[in-house]
Design a protein around this motif. Structure first.
Motif, mmCIF file in Angstrom:
data_model
loop_
_atom_site.group_PDB
_atom_site.id
_atom_site.type_symbol
_atom_site.label_atom_id
_atom_site.label_comp_id
_atom_site.label_asym_id
_atom_site.label_seq_id
_atom_site.Cartn_x
_atom_site.Cartn_y
_atom_site.Cartn_z
ATOM 1 N N ALA A 173 96.890 35.897 39.244
ATOM 2 C CA ALA A 173 97.461 36.318 40.528
ATOM 3 C C ALA A 173 98.960 36.035 40.607
ATOM 4 N N LEU A 174 99.431 35.065 39.829
ATOM 5 C CA LEU A 174 100.853 34.745 39.816
ATOM 6 C C LEU A 174 101.649 35.700 38.939
ATOM 7 N N ALA A 175 100.963 36.547 38.189
ATOM 8 C CA ALA A 175 101.592 37.628 37.416
ATOM 9 C C ALA A 175 102.698 37.144 36.477
ATOM 10 N N ARG A 190 99.526 28.686 45.885
ATOM 11 C CA ARG A 190 99.988 29.726 46.796
ATOM 12 C C ARG A 190 101.072 29.148 47.701
ATOM 13 N N PRO A 191 101.989 29.954 48.203
ATOM 14 C CA PRO A 191 103.002 29.435 49.118
ATOM 15 C C PRO A 191 102.356 28.769 50.331
ATOM 16 N N GLY A 192 102.829 27.577 50.653
ATOM 17 C CA GLY A 192 102.332 26.858 51.819
ATOM 18 C C GLY A 192 101.040 26.103 51.604
ATOM 19 N N SER A 193 100.450 26.191 50.420
ATOM 20 C CA SER A 193 99.149 25.563 50.188
ATOM 21 C C SER A 193 99.305 24.128 49.696
ATOM 22 N N LEU A 194 98.201 23.392 49.765
ATOM 23 C CA LEU A 194 98.102 22.067 49.157
ATOM 24 C C LEU A 194 97.134 22.202 47.988
ATOM 25 N N ALA A 246 106.996 24.622 43.418
ATOM 26 C CA ALA A 246 107.425 25.950 43.828
ATOM 27 C C ALA A 246 107.000 27.003 42.823
ATOM 28 N N ILE A 247 106.628 28.183 43.343
ATOM 29 C CA ILE A 247 106.455 29.390 42.533
ATOM 30 C C ILE A 247 107.813 30.077 42.563
ATOM 31 N N LEU A 248 108.457 30.190 41.428
ATOM 32 C CA LEU A 248 109.874 30.549 41.392
ATOM 33 C C LEU A 248 110.159 32.036 41.495
ATOM 34 N N GLU A 249 109.137 32.873 41.313
ATOM 35 C CA GLU A 249 109.374 34.324 41.287
ATOM 36 C C GLU A 249 108.056 35.055 41.508
ATOM 37 N N GLY A 250 108.139 36.369 41.577
ATOM 38 C CA GLY A 250 106.932 37.180 41.654
ATOM 39 C C GLY A 250 106.405 37.376 43.058
ATOM 40 N N PRO A 251 105.225 37.981 43.180
ATOM 41 C CA PRO A 251 104.674 38.355 44.487
ATOM 42 C C PRO A 251 104.295 37.167 45.368
ATOM 43 N N LEU A 252 104.098 36.000 44.775
ATOM 44 C CA LEU A 252 103.712 34.816 45.545
ATOM 45 C C LEU A 252 104.824 33.768 45.573
ATOM 46 N N LYS A 253 106.037 34.180 45.413
ATOM 47 C CA LYS A 253 107.177 33.264 45.393
ATOM 48 C C LYS A 253 107.205 32.398 46.655
ATOM 49 N N GLY A 254 107.393 31.086 46.461
ATOM 50 C CA GLY A 254 107.464 30.196 47.612
ATOM 51 C C GLY A 254 107.148 28.761 47.244
#
Length: 339
Positions: free
Chosen positions: A199-201, A278-282, A221-229
């Motif tokens: 899903a993080l592609a 995912r962005p905002g998740s724990l 942090a997810i640094l790029e892609g559709p789930l960046k955050g």
């Protein structure tokens, strides 16, 4: 001497090793230096036991590595360039390192060949050997691009992969986490590429060692892609994150370390579920392996995942000796058993 007394004495010596390890600075040399690595095989993970399976991990073998080269050590993170063979890594003393892991006919680690080290350049391309700008703690590789994480002056730099001629940074990534939240010497310890089909592609993720949010969880942090955050990873039992890599299914393995005078050094490997990144998740997940000084461990700082020719998923670890005579540079190899 009773076992508890031995453990306390060893813990004190190890603690002194952390405190007294001398700072090593990169020499101003343009070319890489070749180092002879002397390897002593490690056949048992639990000291004095022939046990090979530890939860879902099977111990394959290991090496204790030494070298007469003055800069060898402080191995903080590494990535295989070929499965279980050629590798690149960073030492937090300000060096890139390259080498080739050799396996014996029995499939166990047998030695390290073609080992070289070369100094990491400052952001402006100079070779000062300044710890504040070359304290590298994390690395990720995709094709001919290298991403390295630094934790004194917090930054994520991108470079071209050029063994023997690692040049200046080509650029820097936005690490998303507010700089005010990054703690001194507790910054980014993990950079890893997610699988392309996840899903993080194929995005890069970055995880700090112990930069904590208001709920005392670890910034990531997810640094790029559709789930960046930005997201967080649950912190348990005073363990700090020292490295990580993705499994083929998209789950993230994290290497963690804890140190105390009472019990000495300990390490563990935790599996973070893919659906929690995912962005905002724990994000959280189960502990796969935990080991203390009754096992062949040291200051475990580096982890990578690779697949053997037979399809087995392998987990490899390295330790950072802090250039202390009281600590060791170790390589440990495990097979992740099918569930």
């Amino acid at each position: 001497m009773r076992p508890t007394a031995i453990l306390r004495s060893a813990s004190l010596l190890l603690f002194l090793g952390f405190l007294l390890s001398p700072p090593i600075q990169a020499e101003e040399k343009e070319s890489a230096e070749t180092y002879e690595i002397v390897s002593r095989p490690i056949a048992e993970f639990r000291i004095g036991s022939a046990e090979m399976q530890f939860g879902p991990l099977e111990f394959v073998g290991g090496l204790e590595m030494t070298s007469p080269g003055r800069n060898f050590g402080s191995l903080s993170s590494f990535r295989f360039l070929t499965p279980g063979g050629r590798f690149i890594g960073v030492a937090d003393s300000g060096f890139w390192f390259f080498g080739t892991l050799r396996h014996g006919p029995d499939g166990r680690p047998a030695g390290i060949a073609d080992f070289t080290m070369e100094p990491i350049r400052d952001p402006d391309g100079s070779l000062t050997g300044d710890k504040s700008t070359t304290d590298a703690e994390a690395i990720a590789v995709s094709g001919d691009e290298v991403t390295a994480g630094f934790e004194r002056e917090h930054r994520l730099a991108t470079l071209r992969l050029a063994p023997g001629h690692m040049g200046p940074p080509a650029g820097e990534l936005d690490f998303l986490v507010p700089a005010r939240e990054l703690r001194t010497n507790r910054g980014f310890e993990t950079i890893a590429y997610a699988p392309e089909e996840s899903a993080l592609a194929g995005a890069r993720i970055a995880v700090t060692e112990r930069s904590l949010d208001r709920r005392r969880n670890v910034f990531a942090a997810i640094l790029e892609g559709p789930l960046k955050g930005i997201f967080a990873i649950a912190r348990h039992d005073d363990f700090d994150i020292t490295d990580g890599a993705f499994l083929p299914d998209g789950d993230l393995l994290l290497l963690e370390r804890r140190f105390s005078l009472a019990s000495g050094v300990a390490m563990r490997i935790r599996r973070i579920r893919a659906d929690g990144i995912r962005p905002g998740s724990l994000a959280d997940g189960p502990v796969l392996l935990e080991a203390d000084m009754a096992y062949q461990i040291d200051n475990m700082e580096a982890l990578d995942v690779w697949q053997r020719a037979d399809g087995a998923v392998m987990v490899s670890l390295m330790s950072d000796d802090n250039h202390s005579i009281l600590q060791r540079n170790l390589y440990l190899e495990f097979r992740l058993l099918e569930e």
